[in-house]
Write an enzyme that holds these catalytic residues in place. Structure first.
Site, PDB file in Angstrom:
ATOM      1  N   HIS A  12     -33.476  -5.782 -61.497  1.00 38.11           N
ATOM      2  CA  HIS A  12     -32.416  -4.770 -62.103  1.00 38.11           C
ATOM      3  C   HIS A  12     -31.757  -4.149 -60.928  1.00 38.11           C
ATOM      4  O   HIS A  12     -32.108  -3.457 -60.068  1.00 38.11           O
ATOM      5  CB  HIS A  12     -33.317  -3.887 -62.650  1.00 38.11           C
ATOM      6  N   CYS A  38     -29.857   6.572 -63.241  1.00 35.95           N
ATOM      7  CA  CYS A  38     -31.006   7.440 -63.459  1.00 35.95           C
ATOM      8  C   CYS A  38     -30.684   8.970 -63.218  1.00 35.95           C
ATOM      9  O   CYS A  38     -30.309   9.342 -62.019  1.00 35.95           O
ATOM     10  CB  CYS A  38     -32.185   7.009 -62.489  1.00 35.95           C
ATOM     11  N   ASN A  79     -25.290   0.207 -63.543  1.00 33.97           N
ATOM     12  CA  ASN A  79     -25.769  -1.015 -63.280  1.00 33.97           C
ATOM     13  C   ASN A  79     -24.757  -2.099 -63.057  1.00 33.97           C
ATOM     14  O   ASN A  79     -23.498  -1.940 -63.383  1.00 33.97           O
ATOM     15  CB  ASN A  79     -26.451  -1.609 -64.610  1.00 33.97           C
TER      16      ASN A  79
HETATM   17  N1  COA Z   1     -42.148  10.909 -75.679  1.00 32.06           N
HETATM   18  C1  COA Z   1     -42.104  12.330 -76.368  1.00 32.06           C
HETATM   19  N2  COA Z   1     -42.623  13.212 -75.765  1.00 32.06           N
HETATM   20  C2  COA Z   1     -43.422  13.106 -74.753  1.00 32.06           C
HETATM   21  C3  COA Z   1     -43.537  11.936 -74.191  1.00 32.06           C
HETATM   22  C4  COA Z   1     -43.104  10.478 -74.586  1.00 32.06           C
HETATM   23  N3  COA Z   1     -43.161   9.608 -74.140  1.00 32.06           N
HETATM   24  N4  COA Z   1     -44.543  12.152 -73.224  1.00 32.06           N
HETATM   25  C5  COA Z   1     -44.807  13.535 -73.426  1.00 32.06           C
HETATM   26  N5  COA Z   1     -43.953  13.975 -74.082  1.00 32.06           N
HETATM   27  C6  COA Z   1     -43.922  15.523 -74.585  1.00 32.06           C
HETATM   28  C7  COA Z   1     -45.361  16.114 -74.436  1.00 32.06           C
HETATM   29  O1  COA Z   1     -46.014  15.889 -75.923  1.00 32.06           O
HETATM   30  C8  COA Z   1     -45.054  17.504 -74.136  1.00 32.06           C
HETATM   31  O2  COA Z   1     -44.426  18.236 -75.536  1.00 32.06           O
HETATM   32  P1  COA Z   1     -44.521  19.518 -75.743  1.00 32.06           P
HETATM   33  O3  COA Z   1     -43.975  20.403 -74.629  1.00 32.06           O
HETATM   34  O4  COA Z   1     -43.960  19.618 -76.909  1.00 32.06           O
HETATM   35  O5  COA Z   1     -46.125  19.900 -75.829  1.00 32.06           O
HETATM   36  C9  COA Z   1     -43.999  17.461 -73.102  1.00 32.06           C
HETATM   37  O6  COA Z   1     -43.366  16.035 -73.347  1.00 32.06           O
HETATM   38  C10 COA Z   1     -44.457  17.373 -71.876  1.00 32.06           C
HETATM   39  O7  COA Z   1     -45.453  16.556 -71.689  1.00 32.06           O
HETATM   40  P2  COA Z   1     -46.138  16.353 -70.235  1.00 32.06           P
HETATM   41  O8  COA Z   1     -47.198  15.368 -70.459  1.00 32.06           O
HETATM   42  O9  COA Z   1     -46.663  17.629 -69.590  1.00 32.06           O
HETATM   43  O10 COA Z   1     -45.307  15.770 -69.496  1.00 32.06           O
HETATM   44  P3  COA Z   1     -44.104  16.155 -68.471  1.00 32.06           P
HETATM   45  O11 COA Z   1     -43.305  17.421 -68.664  1.00 32.06           O
HETATM   46  O12 COA Z   1     -44.906  16.143 -67.131  1.00 32.06           O
HETATM   47  O13 COA Z   1     -43.029  15.156 -68.257  1.00 32.06           O
HETATM   48  C11 COA Z   1     -42.590  12.594 -68.979  1.00 32.06           C
HETATM   49  C12 COA Z   1     -43.427  13.632 -68.090  1.00 32.06           C
HETATM   50  C13 COA Z   1     -43.109  11.288 -68.302  1.00 32.06           C
HETATM   51  C14 COA Z   1     -43.100  12.757 -70.412  1.00 32.06           C
HETATM   52  C15 COA Z   1     -41.284  13.069 -68.615  1.00 32.06           C
HETATM   53  O14 COA Z   1     -41.029  13.370 -67.453  1.00 32.06           O
HETATM   54  C16 COA Z   1     -40.350  11.755 -69.117  1.00 32.06           C
HETATM   55  O15 COA Z   1     -40.270  11.539 -70.421  1.00 32.06           O
HETATM   56  N6  COA Z   1     -39.552  11.257 -68.084  1.00 32.06           N
HETATM   57  C17 COA Z   1     -38.647  10.041 -68.465  1.00 32.06           C
HETATM   58  C18 COA Z   1     -37.748   9.973 -67.281  1.00 32.06           C
HETATM   59  C19 COA Z   1     -36.759   8.933 -67.592  1.00 32.06           C
HETATM   60  O16 COA Z   1     -36.552   8.337 -68.835  1.00 32.06           O
HETATM   61  N7  COA Z   1     -35.889   8.377 -66.587  1.00 32.06           N
HETATM   62  C20 COA Z   1     -35.011   7.529 -66.453  1.00 32.06           C
HETATM   63  C21 COA Z   1     -35.464   6.271 -66.635  1.00 32.06           C
HETATM   64  S1  COA Z   1     -36.022   5.392 -65.229  1.00 32.06           S
HETATM   65 ZN    ZN Z   2     -31.588   1.445 -63.699  1.00 33.04          ZN
END
Ligand code: COA
Ligand code: ZN
Length: 316
Positions: free
Chosen positions: A207, A240, A249
């Site tokens: 990737h 990202c 990409n």
């Molecule tokens: N889909 C939808 N909602 C989600 C979820 C998911 N997969 N995972 C967690 N949540 C929600 C929780 O239910 C919570 O909701 P609330 O505030 O309504 O209660 C909220 O998100 C926070 O959850 P928490 O477990 O405390 O997570 P966080 O705030 O520490 O965030 C991630 C962690 C992983 C969910 C978040 O950082 C994330 O989604 N990152 C993705 C980053 C990404 O896609 N990067 C680019 C690609 S590489």
């Molecule tokens: Zn990527």
């Protein structure tokens, strides 16, 4: 060069690309792009991600996109998830494959998913359970495989231990992700030389991001090591939002053009792909990095300037 005769492409533009677009892309346009991509013969499409809508608001319509696309037989549709909550959503939305994400670098993992690597791997264990119960194969991507924009080098031993855990969790394939374009071809070769023999049943995907114009050289290095699964984004979209300096990409149509020119089969209709890229440029409202859309294929020919034809010496 010793290259595979066939390559399996995975289009990630509607996920890696659309996640970082500044303007909202309406759901029906996302669906249109996925359907145009599948119509090119694209064997795999990472459609969207099931992540927190607070983290990635641009993909908050993941369910609606999955529900709206036409399922072309011959294309596998996947989505990226960071945890079991995402896996449950993805399974309910009907994905064929689950793609997971964790970083090889602690700093980037914390920036991206707010977890240490160990915390992520615990979530990915729960993710694997959800996927396996639903009978969905898991492919695990590792961000910052070849370097981290915060920490720099990622020790190979650390990368190997992340791969080990993911393989133990049942990952069918591992995606080595160069999140911010830090890899070089010699390094790609070295990393695969180390990992491939240690995990002989793993399907490797490269990737790449073309941030420093090394994506295609890196891909060629990986292909020489036997890698035949490649991610790419239509037009060269991508990046990202939690990795500073990230950019697009490798561009799908540029890569497929390169493979086509070398006689490597992808099963993709390059002309349809180029048309799709033009449409994506219209949708995002700007010119994308892809070169082939601008230059045309290498088979393109131009009319001779006046008076030249008569002066070309006959071939001996
Ligand atoms: N889909 C939808 N909602 C989600 C979820 C998911 N997969 N995972 C967690 N949540 C929600 C929780 O239910 C919570 O909701 P609330 O505030 O309504 O209660 C909220 O998100 C926070 O959850 P928490 O477990 O405390 O997570 P966080 O705030 O520490 O965030 C991630 C962690 C992983 C969910 C978040 O950082 C994330 O989604 N990152 C993705 C980053 C990404 O896609 N990067 C680019 C690609 S590489
Ligand atoms: Zn990527």
């Amino acid at each position: 060069m010793k290259l595979p005769k066939r390559v399996t492409m995975c289009e990630v533009g509607t996920r890696d690309g659309f996640q970082i677009e500044p303007d909202w892309i309406p759901t029906e346009l996302k669906i249109e792009v996925v359907d145009r991509l599948s119509a090119t013969g694209m064997p795999r499409i990472e459609v969207t991600s099931f992540v927190s809508p607070k983290a990635i608001p641009a993909l908050r319509d993941a369910e609606a996109v999955m529900a709206g696309i036409k399922r072309r037989p011959g294309t596998r549709y996947s989505a990226l998830v960071p945890n079991d909550k995402g896996a449950v959503r993805a399974v309910d939305a009907g994905v064929d494959d689950i793609h997971t994400v964790v970083s090889a670098s602690e700093s980037h993992n914390l920036a991206n998913v707010n977890m240490t690597i160990a915390e992520s791997l615990a979530k990915l264990e729960a993710t694997a359970q959800v996927a396996h119960r639903a009978g969905k194969p898991v492919y695990s991507g590792i961000s910052c495989t070849f370097g981290c924009p915060f920490e720099g080098d990622v020790p190979l031993s650390q990368l190997e231990s992340v791969v080990r855990r993911l393989v133990d969790l049942g990952a069918k394939g591992i995606g080595l992700a160069d999140t911010t374009g830090m890899a070089n071809p010699a390094q790609v070769s070295r990393v695969l030389e180390h990992l491939a023999p240690r995990f002989p049943n793993t399907e490797w995907t490269l990737h790449t991001h073309d941030t420093r114009a090394m994506a295609i050289p890196n891909i060629l290095a990986a292909m020489e090591m036997g890698v035949s699964h490649l991610d790419a984004s239509i037009g060269g979209l991508g990046g990202c939002p939690f990795a500073p300096g990230a950019s697009g990409n490798v561009c799908t149509e540029d890569l497929v053009h390169c493979l086509d020119a070398m006689g490597i089969d992808t099963g993709i209709d390059l002309d349809a792909l180029i048309e799709t890229s033009r449409r994506v440029q219209e949708i995002v409202g700007r010119v994308l990095p892809g070169q082939i859309v601008k230059a045309g294929k290498w088979t393109r020919r131009y009319p001779l300037p006046d008076g030249v034809r008569e002066r070309i010496p006959a071939r001996a």
